[in-house]
Design an enzyme around this catalytic site. Structure first.
Site, PDB file in Angstrom:
ATOM      1  CB  SER A 118      -0.935   0.001   1.204  1.00 29.94           C
ATOM      2  OG  SER A 118      -0.207  -0.217   2.376  1.00 29.94           O
ATOM      3  CG  HIS A 139      -2.580  -0.643  -3.586  1.00 28.01           C
ATOM      4  ND1 HIS A 139      -2.725   0.686  -3.260  1.00 28.01           N
ATOM      5  CD2 HIS A 139      -2.899  -1.334  -2.452  1.00 28.01           C
ATOM      6  CE1 HIS A 139      -3.094   0.798  -2.002  1.00 28.01           C
ATOM      7  NE2 HIS A 139      -3.219  -0.418  -1.496  1.00 28.01           N
ATOM      8  CD  GLU A 151      -2.640   3.611  -6.082  1.00 24.11           C
ATOM      9  OE1 GLU A 151      -2.550   2.965  -5.014  1.00 24.11           O
ATOM     10  OE2 GLU A 151      -2.573   4.851  -6.113  1.00 24.11           O
ATOM     11  CG  ASN A 189      -2.790   4.335   1.117  1.00 28.14           C
ATOM     12  OD1 ASN A 189      -3.893   4.525   1.649  1.00 28.14           O
ATOM     13  ND2 ASN A 189      -2.366   3.128   0.794  1.00 28.14           N
TER      14      ASN A 189
HETATM   15  N1  CAA Z   1     -16.564 -10.662  -0.170  1.00 24.63           N
HETATM   16  C1  CAA Z   1     -17.592 -10.639  -1.066  1.00 24.63           C
HETATM   17  N2  CAA Z   1     -18.602  -9.734  -0.989  1.00 24.63           N
HETATM   18  C2  CAA Z   1     -18.589  -8.858   0.045  1.00 24.63           C
HETATM   19  C3  CAA Z   1     -17.557  -8.826   1.007  1.00 24.63           C
HETATM   20  C4  CAA Z   1     -16.514  -9.774   0.863  1.00 24.63           C
HETATM   21  N3  CAA Z   1     -15.460  -9.783   1.705  1.00 24.63           N
HETATM   22  N4  CAA Z   1     -17.814  -7.832   1.888  1.00 24.63           N
HETATM   23  C5  CAA Z   1     -18.956  -7.249   1.502  1.00 24.63           C
HETATM   24  N5  CAA Z   1     -19.435  -7.866   0.389  1.00 24.63           N
HETATM   25  C6  CAA Z   1     -20.585  -7.461  -0.431  1.00 24.63           C
HETATM   26  C7  CAA Z   1     -21.895  -7.757   0.231  1.00 24.63           C
HETATM   27  O1  CAA Z   1     -22.365  -9.035  -0.133  1.00 24.63           O
HETATM   28  C8  CAA Z   1     -22.810  -6.677  -0.325  1.00 24.63           C
HETATM   29  O2  CAA Z   1     -23.253  -7.040  -1.629  1.00 24.63           O
HETATM   30  P1  CAA Z   1     -24.653  -6.432  -2.230  1.00 24.63           P
HETATM   31  O3  CAA Z   1     -24.452  -4.948  -2.330  1.00 24.63           O
HETATM   32  O4  CAA Z   1     -24.799  -7.092  -3.557  1.00 24.63           O
HETATM   33  O5  CAA Z   1     -25.708  -6.792  -1.230  1.00 24.63           O
HETATM   34  C9  CAA Z   1     -21.881  -5.478  -0.505  1.00 24.63           C
HETATM   35  O6  CAA Z   1     -20.543  -6.028  -0.540  1.00 24.63           O
HETATM   36  C10 CAA Z   1     -22.013  -4.517   0.643  1.00 24.63           C
HETATM   37  O7  CAA Z   1     -21.784  -5.220   1.857  1.00 24.63           O
HETATM   38  P2  CAA Z   1     -22.654  -5.084   3.176  1.00 24.63           P
HETATM   39  O8  CAA Z   1     -24.079  -4.790   2.812  1.00 24.63           O
HETATM   40  O9  CAA Z   1     -22.359  -6.242   4.051  1.00 24.63           O
HETATM   41  O10 CAA Z   1     -22.035  -3.875   3.950  1.00 24.63           O
HETATM   42  P3  CAA Z   1     -21.900  -2.374   3.556  1.00 24.63           P
HETATM   43  O11 CAA Z   1     -23.012  -1.864   2.704  1.00 24.63           O
HETATM   44  O12 CAA Z   1     -21.630  -1.714   4.848  1.00 24.63           O
HETATM   45  O13 CAA Z   1     -20.581  -2.322   2.643  1.00 24.63           O
HETATM   46  C11 CAA Z   1     -18.271  -2.100   2.386  1.00 24.63           C
HETATM   47  C12 CAA Z   1     -19.378  -2.801   3.111  1.00 24.63           C
HETATM   48  C13 CAA Z   1     -18.288  -2.506   0.894  1.00 24.63           C
HETATM   49  C14 CAA Z   1     -16.968  -2.565   3.020  1.00 24.63           C
HETATM   50  C15 CAA Z   1     -18.487  -0.550   2.485  1.00 24.63           C
HETATM   51  O14 CAA Z   1     -18.656  -0.185   3.819  1.00 24.63           O
HETATM   52  C16 CAA Z   1     -17.355   0.252   1.918  1.00 24.63           C
HETATM   53  O15 CAA Z   1     -17.287   0.474   0.699  1.00 24.63           O
HETATM   54  N6  CAA Z   1     -16.425   0.710   2.791  1.00 24.63           N
HETATM   55  C17 CAA Z   1     -15.248   1.448   2.396  1.00 24.63           C
HETATM   56  C18 CAA Z   1     -14.242   0.500   1.850  1.00 24.63           C
HETATM   57  C19 CAA Z   1     -12.968   1.169   1.474  1.00 24.63           C
HETATM   58  O16 CAA Z   1     -12.828   2.376   1.482  1.00 24.63           O
HETATM   59  N7  CAA Z   1     -11.971   0.353   1.134  1.00 24.63           N
HETATM   60  C20 CAA Z   1     -10.671   0.832   0.817  1.00 24.63           C
HETATM   61  C21 CAA Z   1      -9.837   0.775   2.045  1.00 24.63           C
HETATM   62  S1  CAA Z   1      -8.213   1.351   1.720  1.00 24.63           S
HETATM   63  C22 CAA Z   1      -7.428  -0.008   1.117  1.00 24.63           C
HETATM   64  O17 CAA Z   1      -7.923  -1.095   1.048  1.00 24.63           O
HETATM   65  C23 CAA Z   1      -6.071   0.175   0.635  1.00 24.63           C
HETATM   66  C24 CAA Z   1      -5.010   0.695   1.487  1.00 24.63           C
HETATM   67  O18 CAA Z   1      -3.927   0.774   0.987  1.00 24.63           O
HETATM   68  C25 CAA Z   1      -5.158   1.117   2.883  1.00 24.63           C
END
Ligand code: CAA
Length: 297
Positions: A118, A139, A151, A189
């Site tokens: 990351s 990424h 990315e 990031n």
């Molecule tokens: N595998 C498969 N599907 C998944 C899953 C997983 N691990 N986690 C969630 N899902 C699916 C669910 O089945 C659901 O599908 P539908 O929309 O078809 O129903 C969908 O994703 C949404 O899940 P939930 O309803 O359970 O929960 P939510 O609406 O709260 O969404 C989330 C969860 C997608 C994580 C959302 O909260 C979100 O987008 N959060 C922000 C995520 C983000 O910013 N990620 C980047 C982080 S930074 C990074 O990763 C890189 C770094 O370098 C730090």
């Protein structure tokens, strides 16, 4: 079909293995720890089950995805046939250098060596290999099966041909790749972490409480999670280490990590994975409440 090896069975590694196997690739998942491999495979199965329940894939898709996945603790054996290796081990430069030295030794000469880092410099990682033109950043975002972005980070020596192949491969996984150059924090990031750090500084200065800060960003800016909840989700140790990379890489005091973040990581409050960060988490529950140390603010 491509033989893909994923190094590291943690959150990112098992998500990456899941996505490659679901798109028809033969995947070997490698981890030094047998227990981590078991937990990684269990997470993949659980996430495939969720996709079956939501009718995104069939039972047959789930079964064939799992058939394409094998795992081992032996890195040399795991990369023997690899055409692409994606490393997703712990974010430590010394560990990544050791892994890439081994990958260079054991993976076929033609294999592309990608890292899911990351924030660690791709150019530094590539420099320990004899094939820096075949080393690239790939990424993924967490949760990998859900998030569309990859990315793609070109190191100083990464070739055009390798970059093109990784851009195409990412599209074939149903993702949207974006090409960026190798500077501290890349794009994701460099922009995300200072926002999270600023949210923590605002909390530190008493401008607002945890829920208030997150609500402003969720409802005001349409972010799916507020910055403090997202920090817990990413891991506060990961956030801190990325702030260090930005601070050291640019030498600019605006990237200094907030003292609360430093203290929380030192005290082992790492967010979701330790059960407490800015919020408290109960195992198996999606609900969270503001952690006691912040609830009185
Ligand atoms: N595998 C498969 N599907 C998944 C899953 C997983 N691990 N986690 C969630 N899902 C699916 C669910 O089945 C659901 O599908 P539908 O929309 O078809 O129903 C969908 O994703 C949404 O899940 P939930 O309803 O359970 O929960 P939510 O609406 O709260 O969404 C989330 C969860 C997608 C994580 C959302 O909260 C979100 O987008 N959060 C922000 C995520 C983000 O910013 N990620 C980047 C982080 S930074 C990074 O990763 C890189 C770094 O370098 C730090």
């Amino acid at each position: 079909m491509t033989h893909v090896t994923v190094i590291g069975a943690g959150t990112m590694g098992n998500g990456i293995a899941h996505v490659f196997a679901m798109h028809g690739h033969q995947v070997v998942l490698v981890d030094v720890n047998e227990g981590a491999l078991g937990r990684g495979m269990a997470t993949i199965t659980k996430n495939l089950d969720r996709m079956v329940r939501k009718e995104k894939i069939s039972e047959q898709d789930k079964a064939s995805t799992l058939e394409r996945l094998t795992h081992t603790t032996d890195l040399a054996d795991g990369v023997r046939k690899a055409e692409l290796v994606v490393e997703a081990a712990t974010e430590r430069i010394d560990l990544k250098k050791k892994i890439f030295t081994d990958l260079d030794k054991y993976a076929p000469d033609t294999a592309i060596l990608a890292t899911n880092t990351s924030s660690i410099s791709i150019t530094q990682i590539a420099a320990v290999t004899n094939r820096p033109e075949q080393v690239i950043g790939m990424h993924f975002m967490n949760p990998v099966p859900v998030m569309k972005l990859v990315e793609v980070i070109r190191g100083y020596a990464t070739s055009d041909a390798v970059t093109r192949q990784i851009m195409e491969k990412s599209k074939a996984l149903g993702k949207v790749p974006v090409e960026v150059n190798d500077y501290p924090g890349f794009i994701s990031n460099r922009i995300l972490m200072p926002m999270i750090n600023e949210a923590i500084i605002s909390l530190h200065e008493g401008v607002a409480g945890v829920e208030e800060i997150d609500t402003v960003m969720k409802l005001g800016m349409a972010h799916p999670m507020g910055p403090l909840q997202l920090a817990d989700f990413i891991g506060l140790d990961v956030c801190l280490s990325i702030m260090h990379v930005l601070h050291e890489g640019f030498g600019n005091p605006k990237y200094a990590p907030c003292p609360i973040l430093v203290n929380m990581v030192t005290a082992g409050r790492l967010g979701v994975k330790s059960g407490e960060g800015f919020y408290q988490y109960t195992a198996g529950s999606k609900e969270s409440v503001v952690a006691p140390s912040f609830s009185a603010r």
